[in-house]
Scaffold this motif. Structure first.
Motif, PDB file in Angstrom:
ATOM      1  N   LEU A 210       4.650  -2.955  32.357  1.00  0.00           N
ATOM      2  CA  LEU A 210       4.732  -1.853  31.402  1.00  0.00           C
ATOM      3  C   LEU A 210       6.097  -1.824  30.723  1.00  0.00           C
ATOM      4  CD1 LEU A 210       3.643   0.586  29.975  1.00  0.00           C
ATOM      5  CD2 LEU A 210       4.193   1.954  31.997  1.00  0.00           C
ATOM      6  N   ASP A 211       7.127  -2.007  31.492  1.00  0.00           N
ATOM      7  CA  ASP A 211       8.492  -2.051  30.973  1.00  0.00           C
ATOM      8  C   ASP A 211       8.606  -3.106  29.867  1.00  0.00           C
ATOM      9  OD1 ASP A 211      11.403  -3.614  31.854  1.00  0.00           O
ATOM     10  OD2 ASP A 211      11.463  -1.479  31.356  1.00  0.00           O
ATOM     11  N   GLY A 212       8.078  -4.284  30.119  1.00  0.00           N
ATOM     12  CA  GLY A 212       8.121  -5.368  29.141  1.00  0.00           C
ATOM     13  C   GLY A 212       7.347  -5.052  27.880  1.00  0.00           C
ATOM     14  N   ARG A 213       6.181  -4.431  28.026  1.00  0.00           N
ATOM     15  CA  ARG A 213       5.362  -4.068  26.852  1.00  0.00           C
ATOM     16  C   ARG A 213       6.092  -3.066  25.966  1.00  0.00           C
ATOM     17  NH1 ARG A 213       0.011  -6.403  26.098  1.00  0.00           N
ATOM     18  NH2 ARG A 213      -0.459  -7.256  28.119  1.00  0.00           N
ATOM     19  N   LEU A 214       6.710  -2.070  26.603  1.00  0.00           N
ATOM     20  CA  LEU A 214       7.415  -1.050  25.828  1.00  0.00           C
ATOM     21  C   LEU A 214       8.623  -1.635  25.106  1.00  0.00           C
ATOM     22  CD1 LEU A 214       7.166   1.882  28.372  1.00  0.00           C
ATOM     23  CD2 LEU A 214       6.125   1.822  26.091  1.00  0.00           C
ATOM     24  N   LYS A 215       9.339  -2.545  25.762  1.00  0.00           N
ATOM     25  CA  LYS A 215      10.534  -3.138  25.153  1.00  0.00           C
ATOM     26  C   LYS A 215      10.202  -4.030  23.962  1.00  0.00           C
ATOM     27  CE  LYS A 215      13.471  -2.996  29.228  1.00  0.00           C
ATOM     28  NZ  LYS A 215      14.131  -3.815  30.257  1.00  0.00           N
ATOM     29  N   LYS A 216       8.950  -4.457  23.839  1.00  0.00           N
ATOM     30  CA  LYS A 216       8.541  -5.278  22.700  1.00  0.00           C
ATOM     31  C   LYS A 216       8.359  -4.456  21.424  1.00  0.00           C
ATOM     32  CE  LYS A 216       6.287  -8.972  25.261  1.00  0.00           C
ATOM     33  NZ  LYS A 216       5.017  -9.658  25.518  1.00  0.00           N
TER      34      LYS A 216
ATOM     35  N   ALA B  49      13.771   0.753  28.539  1.00  0.00           N
ATOM     36  CA  ALA B  49      12.696   1.464  29.225  1.00  0.00           C
ATOM     37  C   ALA B  49      12.978   1.381  30.715  1.00  0.00           C
ATOM     38  CB  ALA B  49      11.340   0.849  28.897  1.00  0.00           C
ATOM     39  N   SER B  50      12.952   2.515  31.381  1.00  0.00           N
ATOM     40  CA  SER B  50      13.253   2.578  32.807  1.00  0.00           C
ATOM     41  C   SER B  50      12.109   3.268  33.539  1.00  0.00           C
ATOM     42  CB  SER B  50      14.560   3.352  33.016  1.00  0.00           C
ATOM     43  OG  SER B  50      14.836   3.498  34.374  1.00  0.00           O
ATOM     44  N   VAL B  51      11.451   2.546  34.440  1.00  0.00           N
ATOM     45  CA  VAL B  51      10.271   3.035  35.141  1.00  0.00           C
ATOM     46  C   VAL B  51      10.657   3.748  36.436  1.00  0.00           C
ATOM     47  CG1 VAL B  51       8.106   2.358  36.246  1.00  0.00           C
ATOM     48  CG2 VAL B  51       8.883   1.162  34.197  1.00  0.00           C
ATOM     49  N   ASP B  52      10.010   4.894  36.687  1.00  0.00           N
ATOM     50  CA  ASP B  52      10.164   5.621  37.945  1.00  0.00           C
ATOM     51  C   ASP B  52       8.790   5.604  38.628  1.00  0.00           C
ATOM     52  OD1 ASP B  52      10.395   7.428  40.044  1.00  0.00           O
ATOM     53  OD2 ASP B  52      11.479   8.918  38.866  1.00  0.00           O
TER      54      ASP B  52
ATOM     55  N   ASP C  43       2.355   4.182  19.051  1.00  0.00           N
ATOM     56  CA  ASP C  43       2.958   2.911  19.473  1.00  0.00           C
ATOM     57  C   ASP C  43       3.138   2.894  20.988  1.00  0.00           C
ATOM     58  OD1 ASP C  43       3.235   2.044  16.807  1.00  0.00           O
ATOM     59  OD2 ASP C  43       5.284   2.853  16.668  1.00  0.00           O
ATOM     60  N   LEU C  44       3.672   3.986  21.527  1.00  0.00           N
ATOM     61  CA  LEU C  44       3.928   4.061  22.970  1.00  0.00           C
ATOM     62  C   LEU C  44       2.621   4.109  23.757  1.00  0.00           C
ATOM     63  CD1 LEU C  44       6.919   6.581  22.949  1.00  0.00           C
ATOM     64  CD2 LEU C  44       7.013   4.080  23.118  1.00  0.00           C
ATOM     65  N   ASN C  45       1.668   4.914  23.291  1.00  0.00           N
ATOM     66  CA  ASN C  45       0.370   4.997  23.976  1.00  0.00           C
ATOM     67  C   ASN C  45      -0.342   3.649  23.983  1.00  0.00           C
ATOM     68  OD1 ASN C  45       0.344   7.699  24.809  1.00  0.00           O
ATOM     69  ND2 ASN C  45      -0.355   8.394  22.811  1.00  0.00           N
ATOM     70  N   ARG C  46      -0.268   2.932  22.868  1.00  0.00           N
ATOM     71  CA  ARG C  46      -0.917   1.612  22.780  1.00  0.00           C
ATOM     72  C   ARG C  46      -0.285   0.632  23.772  1.00  0.00           C
ATOM     73  NH1 ARG C  46      -1.743   1.088  17.517  1.00  0.00           N
ATOM     74  NH2 ARG C  46       0.453   1.072  17.246  1.00  0.00           N
ATOM     75  N   ALA C  47       1.041   0.660  23.903  1.00  0.00           N
ATOM     76  CA  ALA C  47       1.722  -0.223  24.861  1.00  0.00           C
ATOM     77  C   ALA C  47       1.296   0.098  26.285  1.00  0.00           C
ATOM     78  CB  ALA C  47       3.234  -0.094  24.717  1.00  0.00           C
ATOM     79  N   VAL C  48       1.150   1.379  26.599  1.00  0.00           N
ATOM     80  CA  VAL C  48       0.700   1.785  27.937  1.00  0.00           C
ATOM     81  C   VAL C  48      -0.713   1.270  28.188  1.00  0.00           C
ATOM     82  CG1 VAL C  48       0.092   3.771  29.394  1.00  0.00           C
ATOM     83  CG2 VAL C  48       2.219   3.802  28.058  1.00  0.00           C
ATOM     84  N   LYS C  49      -1.593   1.447  27.219  1.00  0.00           N
ATOM     85  CA  LYS C  49      -2.976   0.970  27.352  1.00  0.00           C
ATOM     86  C   LYS C  49      -3.033  -0.549  27.460  1.00  0.00           C
ATOM     87  CE  LYS C  49      -5.122   4.776  24.849  1.00  0.00           C
ATOM     88  NZ  LYS C  49      -5.832   5.153  23.618  1.00  0.00           N
ATOM     89  N   ASP C  50      -2.240  -1.249  26.636  1.00  0.00           N
ATOM     90  CA  ASP C  50      -2.228  -2.709  26.663  1.00  0.00           C
ATOM     91  C   ASP C  50      -1.723  -3.248  27.999  1.00  0.00           C
ATOM     92  OD1 ASP C  50      -3.215  -2.759  24.097  1.00  0.00           O
ATOM     93  OD2 ASP C  50      -1.297  -3.309  23.157  1.00  0.00           O
ATOM     94  N   ALA C  51      -0.903  -2.461  28.680  1.00  0.00           N
ATOM     95  CA  ALA C  51      -0.405  -2.868  29.998  1.00  0.00           C
ATOM     96  C   ALA C  51      -1.421  -2.551  31.091  1.00  0.00           C
ATOM     97  CB  ALA C  51       0.928  -2.185  30.292  1.00  0.00           C
ATOM     98  N   GLY C  52      -2.514  -1.866  30.739  1.00  0.00           N
ATOM     99  CA  GLY C  52      -3.579  -1.592  31.697  1.00  0.00           C
ATOM    100  C   GLY C  52      -3.537  -0.222  32.335  1.00  0.00           C
TER     101      GLY C  52
END
Length: 113
Positions: free
Chosen positions: A55-61, A68-71, A91-100
């Motif tokens: 997820l971190d990688g998807r958001l940084k793209k 992006a820092s995950v907790d 954009d952010l929601n799509r990255a979250v969905k694309d990460a599964g």
């Protein structure tokens, strides 16, 4: 290597980390986040370091995301946006969905709850 073989043989694989359910919440998805430098994205199903890295990688793209820092305890990601960006909630929601994962909300850091 034996653990990976076991997970694959058991049908778990890396998808076993992801358990998307529920529906998306938050403000209008296409709403721009211009003028805000820090937002917190909440994702359902975020529970392991490999999932967090994905997820971190998807958001940084996303153009305009600086960090992006995950907790893992809270299932949230603090996202630092560039000063002059055009990142939207969509954009952010799509990255979250694309990460599964299932996006559960986007909160502007420092804004009233």
């Amino acid at each position: 290597m034996k653990i990976l073989v076991f997970l694959l043989a058991a049908g778990i694989g890396l998808a076993g980390c992801v358990t998307p359910t529920g529906t998306e919440t938050g403000a209008t998805p296409e709403a721009s986040l211009a003028g805000h430098q820090t937002v917190v994205v909440t994702a359902h199903g975020l529970s392991c370091p490999l999932c967090a890295h994905n997820l971190d990688g998807r958001l940084k793209k996303i153009d305009g995301v600086e960090e992006a820092s995950v907790d893992l305890k809270t299932g949230s990601v603090t996202v630092q946006l560039a000063e002059n960006h055009s990142v939207t909630r969509d954009d952010l929601n799509r990255a979250v969905k694309d990460a599964g994962f299932t996006p559960k909300g986007i909160r502007i850091e420092g804004a009233a709850q």
